[in-house]
Write a protein that holds these residues in place. Structure first.
Motif, PDB file in Angstrom:
ATOM      1  N   ALA A 186     -22.619 -52.655  -7.475  1.00 27.34           N
ATOM      2  CA  ALA A 186     -23.175 -51.093  -7.860  1.00 27.34           C
ATOM      3  C   ALA A 186     -23.034 -50.838  -9.130  1.00 27.34           C
ATOM      4  N   GLN A 187     -22.365 -51.140 -10.014  1.00 22.42           N
ATOM      5  CA  GLN A 187     -22.236 -50.972 -11.489  1.00 22.42           C
ATOM      6  C   GLN A 187     -23.568 -51.518 -11.902  1.00 22.42           C
ATOM      7  N   PHE A 188     -24.034 -52.834 -11.451  1.00 21.44           N
ATOM      8  CA  PHE A 188     -25.040 -53.741 -12.167  1.00 21.44           C
ATOM      9  C   PHE A 188     -26.408 -52.536 -11.504  1.00 21.44           C
ATOM     10  N   GLU A 189     -26.315 -52.131 -10.317  1.00 19.46           N
ATOM     11  CA  GLU A 189     -27.421 -51.404  -9.865  1.00 19.46           C
ATOM     12  C   GLU A 189     -27.496 -50.110 -10.521  1.00 19.46           C
ATOM     13  N   GLY A 190     -26.435 -49.532 -11.044  1.00 23.96           N
ATOM     14  CA  GLY A 190     -26.475 -48.171 -11.683  1.00 23.96           C
ATOM     15  C   GLY A 190     -27.027 -48.477 -12.995  1.00 23.96           C
ATOM     16  N   ASP A 191     -26.541 -49.612 -13.639  1.00 26.73           N
ATOM     17  CA  ASP A 191     -27.216 -49.774 -15.043  1.00 26.73           C
ATOM     18  C   ASP A 191     -28.577 -50.249 -15.023  1.00 26.73           C
ATOM     19  N   ALA A 192     -29.090 -50.737 -13.919  1.00 24.17           N
ATOM     20  CA  ALA A 192     -30.618 -51.050 -13.513  1.00 24.17           C
ATOM     21  C   ALA A 192     -31.265 -49.807 -13.579  1.00 24.17           C
ATOM     22  N   GLN A 193     -30.772 -48.815 -12.731  1.00 24.93           N
ATOM     23  CA  GLN A 193     -31.477 -47.426 -12.512  1.00 24.93           C
ATOM     24  C   GLN A 193     -31.501 -46.599 -13.767  1.00 24.93           C
ATOM     25  N   ARG A 194     -30.473 -46.806 -14.550  1.00 32.48           N
ATOM     26  CA  ARG A 194     -30.324 -45.943 -15.845  1.00 32.48           C
ATOM     27  C   ARG A 194     -31.363 -46.755 -16.951  1.00 32.48           C
ATOM     28  N   ILE A 195     -31.461 -47.875 -16.954  1.00 30.77           N
ATOM     29  CA  ILE A 195     -32.424 -48.558 -17.650  1.00 30.77           C
ATOM     30  C   ILE A 195     -33.685 -48.049 -17.354  1.00 30.77           C
ATOM     31  N   LEU A 196     -34.025 -48.020 -16.014  1.00 29.13           N
ATOM     32  CA  LEU A 196     -35.354 -47.672 -15.341  1.00 29.13           C
ATOM     33  C   LEU A 196     -35.726 -46.244 -15.877  1.00 29.13           C
ATOM     34  N   ILE A 197     -34.680 -45.383 -15.772  1.00 29.97           N
ATOM     35  CA  ILE A 197     -35.010 -44.086 -16.019  1.00 29.97           C
ATOM     36  C   ILE A 197     -35.370 -43.695 -17.715  1.00 29.97           C
ATOM     37  N   VAL A 198     -34.453 -44.449 -18.253  1.00 31.12           N
ATOM     38  CA  VAL A 198     -34.629 -44.199 -19.671  1.00 31.12           C
ATOM     39  C   VAL A 198     -35.899 -44.856 -20.282  1.00 31.12           C
ATOM     40  N   GLU A 199     -36.426 -45.871 -19.573  1.00 29.62           N
ATOM     41  CA  GLU A 199     -37.642 -46.633 -20.067  1.00 29.62           C
ATOM     42  C   GLU A 199     -38.750 -45.783 -19.674  1.00 29.62           C
ATOM     43  N   LYS A 200     -38.453 -45.225 -18.564  1.00 20.88           N
ATOM     44  CA  LYS A 200     -39.649 -44.162 -17.832  1.00 20.88           C
ATOM     45  C   LYS A 200     -39.747 -42.865 -18.741  1.00 20.88           C
ATOM     46  N   ALA A 201     -38.550 -42.437 -19.260  1.00 18.97           N
ATOM     47  CA  ALA A 201     -38.661 -41.312 -20.009  1.00 18.97           C
ATOM     48  C   ALA A 201     -39.209 -41.537 -21.507  1.00 18.97           C
ATOM     49  N   LYS A 202     -39.012 -43.001 -21.907  1.00 18.02           N
ATOM     50  CA  LYS A 202     -39.463 -43.099 -23.427  1.00 18.02           C
ATOM     51  C   LYS A 202     -41.066 -43.638 -23.015  1.00 18.02           C
ATOM     52  N   ALA A 203     -41.606 -44.085 -21.797  1.00 21.43           N
ATOM     53  CA  ALA A 203     -42.828 -43.918 -21.664  1.00 21.43           C
ATOM     54  C   ALA A 203     -43.652 -42.681 -21.569  1.00 21.43           C
TER      55      ALA A 203
END
Length: 309
Positions: A186-203
Motif C-alpha cells: 500500500a505504501q508503494f502504491e501510495g507513493d506511485a499515485q503521489r508521483i503520478l499526481i505530481v507529474e501530472k500537475a507538472k505537465a
C-alpha cells in the motif's frame, strides 16, 4: 589310525579358521582374554588364540549423526519443537573409553541436548530463537564436548535443522507477515499515485505556461500588425484615432463574414443590425474626441491652477 586322523585334521582346520579375523576400514575391534581386556585391533587381517581370546565388540570410527527432537517453551510462552542434529565420532585413541565407559552413547547425547536446549530456549523470545539458532547449536556443542570427551567421543558439529512452533502460532505469524507485506504494498502504491499526481500537475503547469506563452506571442503579433496598420493609414492622412476605429469596424465585419461562412454555427453576434458598424465607428470617434478634450483640460489645469478654482 586313519579314523583318528580325520577328527584331528578337522579340529586343526577349525582352530586355524578361528585364529584369524578381519577388521574393516574405519573400525576397531576389542579383544578380550578370559573376559579381560587384551587389545584393540584396527583394519586388516588379525590373529587371536581361539577359545581363549574373543572379539568382545566392534566400534565404527566413522562420523555418525544423531537427530534429537526437543519440545520446549520460549520466553513469550510459545511451545516450539527444535530438531538438533549432532555429528560425532569415536576418537581412535580412546576406543577403550568409548567401549567400556559408556553403554548407550545415543541416550547420553540425547540427554545433554535436552538439558542444554531447555536451558537456553526459555531465555529467548520466539523471534530470537530463529535469529539465534546458531548460538543454541554452539551451546549444545560446547556442553557435549565437555561431557563426551571423557567417554572417548568427539563432537564434530551440532546443527539446529528445524524450528517448528505451534500450529496456531505459525498461522498468526503468517497473518502478521501478510499484513506487513500488504502495508508495504500500500505504501508503494501510495507513493506511485503521489508521483503520478505530481507529474501530472507538472505537465499541466508546463502546458498552461506554454499556452500562456502562445497567447502572449499571438497578442504580441496582433499588436504588431495593428501598429503596422495604423502606420499605413497615417501615411494616407488618417490619424491614429480614426485608424483605430476603422480597424475595429473592419474586424467587426470580418467576424460577421466568418460567422456567415459557418453553416452549422449557432453563434449570434449582438448587436448585428446593418447600422451597427456605423454606430460603433461614431461612438469610438466620439470617445476618442472626449478623451482628448479631457486630457487637454488636465494639462491646462496643471499649468494654470487658478483656472481650476
Amino acid at each position: 589310525m586313519s579314523v583318528l586322523l580325520i577328527p584331528i585334521l578337522f579340529l586343526l582346520l577349525v582352530t586355524l579358521f578361528l585364529s584369524f579375523f578381519t577388521v574393516k576400514q574405519q573400525s576397531a575391534a576389542i579383544i578380550e582374554r578370559f573376559g579381560k581386556f587384551l587389545s584393540i585391533r584396527h583394519s586388516g587381517l588379525q590373529m587371536k588364540i581361539p577359545f581363549i581370546d574373543r572379539v568382545a565388540g566392534r566400534m565404527s570410527l566413522k562420523i555418525q549423526q544423531l537427530d534429537v527432537i526437543v519440545e520446549t517453551k520460549t520466553l513469550d510462552d510459545v511451545f516450539v519443537r527444535l530438531k538438533i542434529s549432532v555429528q560425532f565420532k569415536v576418537i581412535q585413541e580412546k576406543v577403550y573409553d568409548a567401549f567400556y565407559k559408556l553403554d548407550y552413547a545415543h541416550d547420553q547425547i540425547t540427554s545433554y541436548v535436552f538439558d542444554v536446549v531447555r536451558a537456553e530456549v526459555p531465555k529467548m523470545k520466539l523471534d530470537d530463537v530463529f535469529v539465534k539458532k546458531d548460538d543454541i547449536a554452539i551451546a549444545v556443542k560446547m556442553e557435549l564436548n565437555d561431557a563426551m570427551s571423557d567417554y572417548g567421543y568427539d563432537i564434530i558439529k551440532t546443527l539446529v535443522t528445524d524450528i517448528d512452533p505451534d500450529a496456531q502460532v505459525k498461522e498468526a505469524m503468517n497473518r502478521i507477515n501478510a499484513s506487513e507485506r500488504e502495508k508495504i504494498a500500500a505504501q508503494f502504491e501510495g507513493d506511485a499515485q503521489r508521483i503520478l499526481i505530481v507529474e501530472k500537475a507538472k505537465a499541466e503547469a508546463e502546458s498552461k505556461r506554454l499556452q500562456g506563452q502562445g497567447i502572449a506571442d499571438q497578442r504580441r503579433e496582433i499588436a504588431r500588425g495593428l501598429e503596422e496598420s495604423v502606420e499605413v493609414l497615417n501615411r494616407v492622412g488618417i490619424n491614429s484615432q480614426e485608424a483605430s476605429a476603422l480597424i475595429v469596424v473592419t474586424q467587426h465585419y470580418d467576424t460577421l463574414q466568418s460567422l456567415g461562412e459557418e453553416t452549422n454555427s449557432n453563434l449570434i453576434l449582438l448587436p448585428n443590425s446593418p447600422q451597427t458598424g456605423s454606430n460603433m465607428l461614431n461612438d469610438m470617434v466620439a470617445s476618442f474626441v472626449a478623451s482628448n478634450q479631457i486630457g487637454e483640460a488636465m494639462k491646462e489645469g496643471k499649468k494654470n491652477p487658478k483656472n481650476l478654482e
